[in-house]
Design an enzyme around this catalytic site. Structure first.
Site, PDB file in Angstrom:
ATOM      1  N   SER A 179      32.419  39.789  38.970  1.00 37.85           N
ATOM      2  CA  SER A 179      33.615  39.634  39.795  1.00 37.85           C
ATOM      3  C   SER A 179      34.088  40.943  40.410  1.00 37.85           C
ATOM      4  O   SER A 179      34.570  40.946  41.543  1.00 37.85           O
ATOM      5  CB  SER A 179      34.744  39.029  38.969  1.00 37.85           C
ATOM      6  OG  SER A 179      34.271  37.976  38.180  1.00 37.85           O
ATOM      7  N   HIS A 231      38.727  42.927  38.879  1.00 42.14           N
ATOM      8  CA  HIS A 231      39.038  42.524  40.245  1.00 42.14           C
ATOM      9  C   HIS A 231      39.812  43.628  40.958  1.00 42.14           C
ATOM     10  O   HIS A 231      39.484  44.006  42.080  1.00 42.14           O
ATOM     11  CB  HIS A 231      39.869  41.243  40.248  1.00 42.14           C
ATOM     12  CG  HIS A 231      39.166  40.081  39.599  1.00 42.14           C
ATOM     13  ND1 HIS A 231      39.769  38.862  39.425  1.00 42.14           N
ATOM     14  CD2 HIS A 231      37.923  39.963  39.084  1.00 42.14           C
ATOM     15  CE1 HIS A 231      38.913  38.043  38.839  1.00 42.14           C
ATOM     16  NE2 HIS A 231      37.790  38.686  38.615  1.00 42.14           N
TER      17      HIS A 231
END
Ligand SMILES: *[C@@H]1O[C@H](CO)[C@@H](O)[C@H](O)[C@H]1NC(C)=O
Length: 356
Positions: A179, A231
Protein backbone atom coordinates in the site's frame (compact mmCIF):
# COMPACT_ATOMS: atom_id res chain seq x y z
CA UNK A 1 4.43 -2.94 -18.33
CA UNK A 2 6.56 -5.93 -17.38
CA UNK A 3 7.71 -4.47 -14.06
CA UNK A 4 4.18 -4.18 -12.69
CA UNK A 5 3.46 -7.74 -13.79
CA UNK A 6 6.68 -9.00 -12.22
CA UNK A 7 5.98 -7.25 -8.92
CA UNK A 8 2.41 -8.56 -8.91
CA UNK A 9 3.55 -12.10 -9.66
CA UNK A 10 6.03 -12.01 -6.79
CA UNK A 11 3.34 -10.70 -4.47
CA UNK A 12 0.88 -13.46 -5.46
CA UNK A 13 3.56 -16.14 -5.08
CA UNK A 14 4.52 -14.83 -1.64
CA UNK A 15 0.86 -14.75 -0.59
CA UNK A 16 0.41 -18.38 -1.64
CA UNK A 17 3.53 -19.26 0.36
CA UNK A 18 2.00 -17.46 3.37
CA UNK A 19 -1.15 -19.56 3.12
CA UNK A 20 0.87 -22.77 2.72
CA UNK A 21 3.01 -21.93 5.74
CA UNK A 22 -0.01 -20.98 7.79
CA UNK A 23 -1.67 -24.27 6.85
CA UNK A 24 1.45 -26.19 7.73
CA UNK A 25 1.84 -24.48 11.10
CA UNK A 26 -1.75 -24.38 12.28
CA UNK A 27 -3.76 -26.70 10.06
CA UNK A 28 -5.75 -23.80 8.58
CA UNK A 29 -4.51 -21.34 5.94
CA UNK A 30 -6.73 -18.62 7.39
CA UNK A 31 -6.29 -17.33 10.93
CA UNK A 32 -9.42 -17.82 13.01
CA UNK A 33 -7.81 -18.14 16.43
CA UNK A 34 -6.98 -16.32 18.68
CA UNK A 35 -8.78 -13.73 16.60
CA UNK A 36 -10.22 -13.85 13.11
CA UNK A 37 -8.08 -12.02 10.59
CA UNK A 38 -10.61 -9.71 8.88
CA UNK A 39 -8.37 -9.52 5.81
CA UNK A 40 -8.97 -13.28 5.46
CA UNK A 41 -5.41 -14.48 5.65
CA UNK A 42 -2.70 -15.93 7.86
CA UNK A 43 -1.95 -14.91 11.44
CA UNK A 44 0.32 -11.99 12.18
CA UNK A 45 2.79 -14.49 13.67
CA UNK A 46 3.23 -16.17 10.29
CA UNK A 47 3.52 -12.75 8.63
CA UNK A 48 6.21 -11.76 11.12
CA UNK A 49 8.01 -15.04 10.55
CA UNK A 50 8.02 -14.40 6.80
CA UNK A 51 9.32 -10.83 6.84
CA UNK A 52 6.59 -8.37 7.80
CA UNK A 53 7.67 -5.09 9.35
CA UNK A 54 7.86 -5.96 13.04
CA UNK A 55 10.16 -3.70 15.01
CA UNK A 56 11.29 -6.14 17.74
CA UNK A 57 13.02 -8.13 14.97
CA UNK A 58 14.62 -4.98 13.59
CA UNK A 59 16.19 -3.05 16.40
CA UNK A 60 16.85 -3.45 20.11
CA UNK A 61 13.94 -2.36 22.32
CA UNK A 62 14.52 -1.81 26.00
CA UNK A 63 12.60 -4.26 28.14
CA UNK A 64 11.61 -6.48 25.20
CA UNK A 65 14.53 -7.60 23.09
CA UNK A 66 17.09 -7.40 25.88
CA UNK A 67 15.12 -9.60 28.28
CA UNK A 68 15.75 -13.23 27.43
CA UNK A 69 13.16 -14.39 29.96
CA UNK A 70 10.33 -13.05 27.78
CA UNK A 71 8.59 -15.65 25.66
CA UNK A 72 6.90 -14.82 22.40
CA UNK A 73 4.19 -16.51 20.36
CA UNK A 74 5.42 -19.08 17.84
CA UNK A 75 4.60 -18.98 14.14
CA UNK A 76 2.27 -21.88 14.89
CA UNK A 77 0.46 -20.09 17.74
CA UNK A 78 -3.31 -20.03 17.72
CA UNK A 79 -3.84 -18.84 21.25
CA UNK A 80 -2.61 -15.98 23.37
CA UNK A 81 -1.58 -18.01 26.41
CA UNK A 82 0.94 -20.46 25.06
CA UNK A 83 3.99 -18.36 24.29
CA UNK A 84 6.90 -20.77 24.20
CA UNK A 85 9.14 -19.32 21.49
CA UNK A 86 12.09 -16.98 21.70
CA UNK A 87 12.06 -13.75 19.72
CA UNK A 88 14.62 -15.31 17.37
CA UNK A 89 12.26 -18.20 16.65
CA UNK A 90 9.34 -15.86 16.01
CA UNK A 91 11.42 -13.62 13.71
CA UNK A 92 12.69 -16.66 11.85
CA UNK A 93 14.62 -16.11 8.60
CA UNK A 94 17.24 -18.59 9.79
CA UNK A 95 18.04 -16.22 12.65
CA UNK A 96 19.84 -13.95 10.19
CA UNK A 97 20.47 -10.57 11.76
CA UNK A 98 19.53 -11.93 15.18
CA UNK A 99 22.99 -12.00 16.74
CA UNK A 100 24.18 -10.79 20.11
CA UNK A 101 26.06 -7.62 20.97
CA UNK A 102 29.29 -7.28 22.95
CA UNK A 103 27.50 -7.86 26.25
CA UNK A 104 25.82 -11.00 24.98
CA UNK A 105 22.39 -9.35 24.71
CA UNK A 106 20.20 -10.14 21.72
CA UNK A 107 20.79 -7.49 19.03
CA UNK A 108 18.05 -7.82 16.39
CA UNK A 109 18.91 -6.15 13.08
CA UNK A 110 16.58 -7.52 10.42
CA UNK A 111 16.47 -4.16 8.65
CA UNK A 112 15.48 -5.76 5.33
CA UNK A 113 11.94 -6.15 6.67
CA UNK A 114 11.41 -2.56 5.45
CA UNK A 115 11.72 -4.07 1.96
CA UNK A 116 10.35 -7.61 2.30
CA UNK A 117 7.14 -6.36 3.90
CA UNK A 118 6.22 -4.67 0.60
CA UNK A 119 5.75 -8.16 -0.87
CA UNK A 120 3.69 -9.66 1.97
CA UNK A 121 -0.04 -9.18 2.31
CA UNK A 122 -2.27 -9.73 5.32
CA UNK A 123 -5.08 -11.52 3.49
CA UNK A 124 -7.21 -11.93 0.39
CA UNK A 125 -9.00 -8.62 0.85
CA UNK A 126 -5.71 -6.78 1.17
CA UNK A 127 -3.92 -8.34 -1.79
CA UNK A 128 -6.90 -8.21 -4.15
CA UNK A 129 -7.49 -4.54 -3.50
CA UNK A 130 -3.80 -3.73 -3.89
CA UNK A 131 -3.35 -5.77 -7.06
CA UNK A 132 -6.39 -4.19 -8.71
CA UNK A 133 -4.97 -0.74 -8.07
CA UNK A 134 -1.46 -1.80 -9.01
CA UNK A 135 -2.45 -3.43 -12.29
CA UNK A 136 -4.70 -0.56 -13.31
CA UNK A 137 -2.89 2.58 -12.20
CA UNK A 138 0.60 1.08 -11.98
CA UNK A 139 0.57 -0.33 -15.50
CA UNK A 140 -0.46 3.03 -16.97
CA UNK A 141 2.20 4.88 -15.04
CA UNK A 142 4.96 2.44 -15.87
CA UNK A 143 4.17 3.00 -19.54
CA UNK A 144 4.14 6.76 -19.10
CA UNK A 145 7.22 7.39 -16.99
CA UNK A 146 9.34 4.37 -17.77
CA UNK A 147 10.53 1.40 -15.76
CA UNK A 148 13.35 3.11 -13.88
CA UNK A 149 11.44 6.06 -12.47
CA UNK A 150 8.50 3.79 -11.69
CA UNK A 151 10.72 1.34 -9.82
CA UNK A 152 12.50 4.07 -7.85
CA UNK A 153 9.24 5.65 -6.69
CA UNK A 154 7.62 2.27 -5.99
CA UNK A 155 10.42 1.05 -3.74
CA UNK A 156 11.17 4.39 -2.08
CA UNK A 157 7.50 4.97 -1.24
CA UNK A 158 7.07 1.45 0.13
CA UNK A 159 10.19 1.66 2.27
CA UNK A 160 9.44 5.25 3.29
CA UNK A 161 5.97 4.21 4.46
CA UNK A 162 7.22 1.32 6.55
CA UNK A 163 9.95 3.51 7.96
CA UNK A 164 7.36 5.98 9.21
CA UNK A 165 5.28 3.15 10.69
CA UNK A 166 8.39 1.56 12.19
CA UNK A 167 9.00 4.77 14.07
CA UNK A 168 5.49 5.57 15.23
CA UNK A 169 3.30 2.50 15.55
CA UNK A 170 3.43 0.48 18.77
CA UNK A 171 6.18 -2.12 18.72
CA UNK A 172 3.76 -5.03 18.98
CA UNK A 173 2.06 -4.30 15.69
CA UNK A 174 3.29 -6.06 12.56
CA UNK A 175 2.66 -4.50 9.18
CA UNK A 176 2.82 -5.61 5.58
CA UNK A 177 1.64 -4.79 2.08
CA UNK A 178 2.35 -2.80 -1.05
CA UNK A 179 0.00 0.00 0.00
CA UNK A 180 2.83 2.44 0.72
CA UNK A 181 4.21 1.93 -2.77
CA UNK A 182 0.74 2.31 -4.22
CA UNK A 183 0.23 5.58 -2.39
CA UNK A 184 3.47 6.74 -3.99
CA UNK A 185 1.96 5.79 -7.34
CA UNK A 186 -1.28 7.59 -6.49
CA UNK A 187 0.79 10.66 -5.62
CA UNK A 188 2.49 10.50 -9.02
CA UNK A 189 -0.87 10.33 -10.71
CA UNK A 190 -2.01 13.37 -8.75
CA UNK A 191 1.13 15.28 -9.77
CA UNK A 192 0.54 14.36 -13.39
CA UNK A 193 -2.89 15.88 -13.13
CA UNK A 194 -1.67 19.07 -11.47
CA UNK A 195 1.39 19.48 -13.72
CA UNK A 196 -0.61 18.93 -16.88
CA UNK A 197 -3.95 20.39 -15.82
CA UNK A 198 -4.46 22.15 -19.15
CA UNK A 199 -4.18 18.95 -21.14
CA UNK A 200 -6.99 17.16 -19.35
CA UNK A 201 -10.40 17.26 -20.86
CA UNK A 202 -12.14 17.44 -17.51
CA UNK A 203 -9.48 18.02 -14.85
CA UNK A 204 -11.87 18.84 -12.01
CA UNK A 205 -13.63 15.51 -12.45
CA UNK A 206 -10.33 13.64 -12.54
CA UNK A 207 -9.25 15.45 -9.38
CA UNK A 208 -12.46 14.40 -7.66
CA UNK A 209 -11.86 10.76 -8.61
CA UNK A 210 -8.35 11.01 -7.18
CA UNK A 211 -9.62 12.40 -3.91
CA UNK A 212 -12.25 9.67 -3.60
CA UNK A 213 -9.61 7.01 -4.27
CA UNK A 214 -7.32 8.43 -1.63
CA UNK A 215 -10.05 8.72 1.00
CA UNK A 216 -11.23 5.14 0.37
CA UNK A 217 -7.69 3.86 0.73
CA UNK A 218 -7.18 5.72 3.97
CA UNK A 219 -10.39 4.26 5.40
CA UNK A 220 -9.34 0.76 4.36
CA UNK A 221 -6.01 1.48 6.04
CA UNK A 222 -7.83 1.68 9.35
CA UNK A 223 -8.50 -2.06 9.28
CA UNK A 224 -6.25 -4.22 11.43
CA UNK A 225 -3.21 -5.74 9.78
CA UNK A 226 -2.88 -2.64 7.63
CA UNK A 227 -0.81 0.34 8.43
CA UNK A 228 -1.95 3.84 7.57
CA UNK A 229 1.53 5.14 8.30
CA UNK A 230 2.61 3.33 5.15
CA UNK A 231 -0.03 5.24 3.24
CA UNK A 232 0.99 8.59 4.69
CA UNK A 233 4.72 7.96 4.26
CA UNK A 234 4.30 6.51 0.78
CA UNK A 235 2.22 9.48 -0.29
CA UNK A 236 4.77 12.00 1.03
CA UNK A 237 7.65 10.23 -0.73
CA UNK A 238 5.59 9.95 -3.92
CA UNK A 239 4.92 13.70 -3.99
CA UNK A 240 8.53 14.62 -3.27
CA UNK A 241 10.18 12.13 -5.61
CA UNK A 242 7.59 12.84 -8.27
CA UNK A 243 8.41 16.54 -8.12
CA UNK A 244 12.10 15.72 -8.43
CA UNK A 245 11.85 13.11 -11.17
CA UNK A 246 8.83 13.83 -13.35
CA UNK A 247 8.71 16.15 -16.31
CA UNK A 248 8.25 19.72 -15.16
CA UNK A 249 4.75 21.25 -15.10
CA UNK A 250 3.35 22.44 -18.40
CA UNK A 251 3.13 25.98 -17.02
CA UNK A 252 6.89 25.95 -16.50
CA UNK A 253 7.75 24.30 -19.78
CA UNK A 254 5.35 26.29 -21.89
CA UNK A 255 3.60 29.14 -20.07
CA UNK A 256 2.15 30.64 -23.25
CA UNK A 257 0.63 27.34 -24.22
CA UNK A 258 2.85 27.17 -27.26
CA UNK A 259 4.12 24.11 -28.91
CA UNK A 260 7.31 22.30 -28.23
CA UNK A 261 7.21 20.40 -31.41
CA UNK A 262 10.69 19.50 -32.47
CA UNK A 263 12.26 21.32 -29.54
CA UNK A 264 13.77 19.50 -26.66
CA UNK A 265 12.06 20.33 -23.39
CA UNK A 266 13.76 22.94 -21.30
CA UNK A 267 14.26 20.65 -18.36
CA UNK A 268 16.15 18.21 -20.49
CA UNK A 269 13.87 15.35 -19.63
CA UNK A 270 13.10 12.89 -22.32
CA UNK A 271 9.82 12.74 -24.09
CA UNK A 272 8.91 9.36 -22.64
CA UNK A 273 6.96 11.16 -20.02
CA UNK A 274 3.48 11.96 -18.98
CA UNK A 275 0.67 11.70 -21.45
CA UNK A 276 0.45 14.44 -23.97
CA UNK A 277 -1.11 12.49 -26.75
CA UNK A 278 -0.27 15.14 -29.27
CA UNK A 279 -2.69 17.68 -27.91
CA UNK A 280 -0.19 20.44 -28.47
CA UNK A 281 0.84 20.70 -32.04
CA UNK A 282 1.70 23.31 -34.62
CA UNK A 283 4.57 25.71 -35.11
CA UNK A 284 5.54 28.46 -32.73
CA UNK A 285 8.14 31.13 -32.09
CA UNK A 286 9.35 29.29 -28.99
CA UNK A 287 12.88 29.62 -30.31
CA UNK A 288 13.08 33.43 -30.16
CA UNK A 289 15.83 34.86 -27.90
CA UNK A 290 13.29 36.37 -25.51
CA UNK A 291 11.57 33.03 -24.97
CA UNK A 292 14.83 31.22 -24.56
CA UNK A 293 15.91 33.63 -21.81
CA UNK A 294 12.56 33.20 -20.09
CA UNK A 295 12.78 29.53 -20.38
CA UNK A 296 16.25 29.27 -18.92
CA UNK A 297 15.10 31.32 -15.91
CA UNK A 298 12.16 28.97 -15.39
CA UNK A 299 14.53 26.06 -15.86
CA UNK A 300 16.61 27.28 -12.91
CA UNK A 301 13.60 27.92 -10.71
CA UNK A 302 12.15 24.48 -11.34
CA UNK A 303 15.59 22.95 -10.97
CA UNK A 304 15.76 24.48 -7.51
CA UNK A 305 12.34 23.05 -6.68
CA UNK A 306 13.50 19.62 -7.82
CA UNK A 307 16.65 19.82 -5.72
CA UNK A 308 14.66 20.93 -2.69
CA UNK A 309 12.27 17.99 -3.11
CA UNK A 310 15.18 15.59 -3.43
CA UNK A 311 16.79 17.15 -0.36
CA UNK A 312 13.59 16.61 1.63
CA UNK A 313 13.55 12.93 0.60
CA UNK A 314 17.11 12.55 1.86
CA UNK A 315 16.24 14.33 5.12
CA UNK A 316 13.11 12.16 5.55
CA UNK A 317 15.10 8.94 5.23
CA UNK A 318 18.09 10.16 7.24
CA UNK A 319 15.98 11.38 10.17
CA UNK A 320 13.69 8.36 10.31
CA UNK A 321 16.53 5.85 9.96
CA UNK A 322 18.56 7.60 12.65
CA UNK A 323 15.55 7.75 14.95
CA UNK A 324 14.76 4.09 14.27
CA UNK A 325 18.30 3.07 15.13
CA UNK A 326 17.92 4.90 18.42
CA UNK A 327 14.82 2.88 19.26
CA UNK A 328 12.07 4.66 17.34
CA UNK A 329 9.69 7.39 18.29
CA UNK A 330 6.66 6.91 20.42
CA UNK A 331 3.24 8.39 20.27
CA UNK A 332 0.35 7.05 22.29
CA UNK A 333 -2.48 8.19 20.03
CA UNK A 334 -0.71 7.43 16.76
CA UNK A 335 -2.08 3.91 16.64
CA UNK A 336 -5.53 5.37 16.02
CA UNK A 337 -4.27 6.72 12.70
CA UNK A 338 -3.91 3.11 11.77
CA UNK A 339 -6.85 1.33 13.35
CA UNK A 340 -10.43 1.88 14.38
CA UNK A 341 -11.04 1.64 18.11
CA UNK A 342 -13.84 -0.89 17.69
CA UNK A 343 -13.82 -4.40 19.08
CA UNK A 344 -10.23 -4.94 20.10
CA UNK A 345 -8.75 -4.01 16.74
CA UNK A 346 -6.33 -1.42 18.07
CA UNK A 347 -4.88 -4.07 20.36
CA UNK A 348 -5.24 -7.18 18.26
CA UNK A 349 -1.81 -6.66 16.74
CA UNK A 350 -0.23 -6.38 20.13
CA UNK A 351 2.09 -9.26 20.81
CA UNK A 352 1.33 -10.14 24.37
CA UNK A 353 4.49 -11.23 26.07
CA UNK A 354 4.76 -13.37 29.15
CA UNK A 355 7.63 -13.74 31.52
CA UNK A 356 8.62 -16.79 33.46
C1 LIG B 1 4.72 -24.77 18.02
O1 LIG B 1 6.12 -24.72 17.82
C2 LIG B 1 6.86 -24.77 19.01
C3 LIG B 1 8.34 -24.60 18.72
O2 LIG B 1 8.57 -24.22 17.42
C4 LIG B 1 6.61 -26.06 19.74
O3 LIG B 1 7.33 -26.11 20.96
C5 LIG B 1 5.13 -26.20 20.00
O4 LIG B 1 4.86 -27.46 20.56
C6 LIG B 1 4.32 -26.04 18.74
N1 LIG B 1 2.91 -25.98 19.09
C7 LIG B 1 2.00 -26.65 18.44
C8 LIG B 1 0.60 -26.48 18.91
O5 LIG B 1 2.28 -27.39 17.51
Amino acid sequence: PWLVWTLSTIQIAVFIAELVNMGKYTGSPIATKPSFNPMIGPSSYVLINMGARFTPCMHPIKGITDDSSINFPCPNSTSLDTNVCTLTELCGMNAMGMGVDAEGTLDPRQWWRFITSIFLHAGFVHIIFNLLLQLKLGADLERDIGVIRFFVVYMASGIGGFLLGGNFTPDGIASSGASGSLFGIIALDLLDLIFNWETYKNPARVLLIHIVEIVISFVIGLLPGLDNFSHIGGFIIGILLGTALLRSPLKIRDPEGMSFKGIRTADGSDDKSFSFKGIFGGASDAGSPQTIRDRSKRWYVWGAVRLAALGLVVIYFALLIANFEKGGGSCSWCKYLSCLPVYDWCDSGTISTTTN
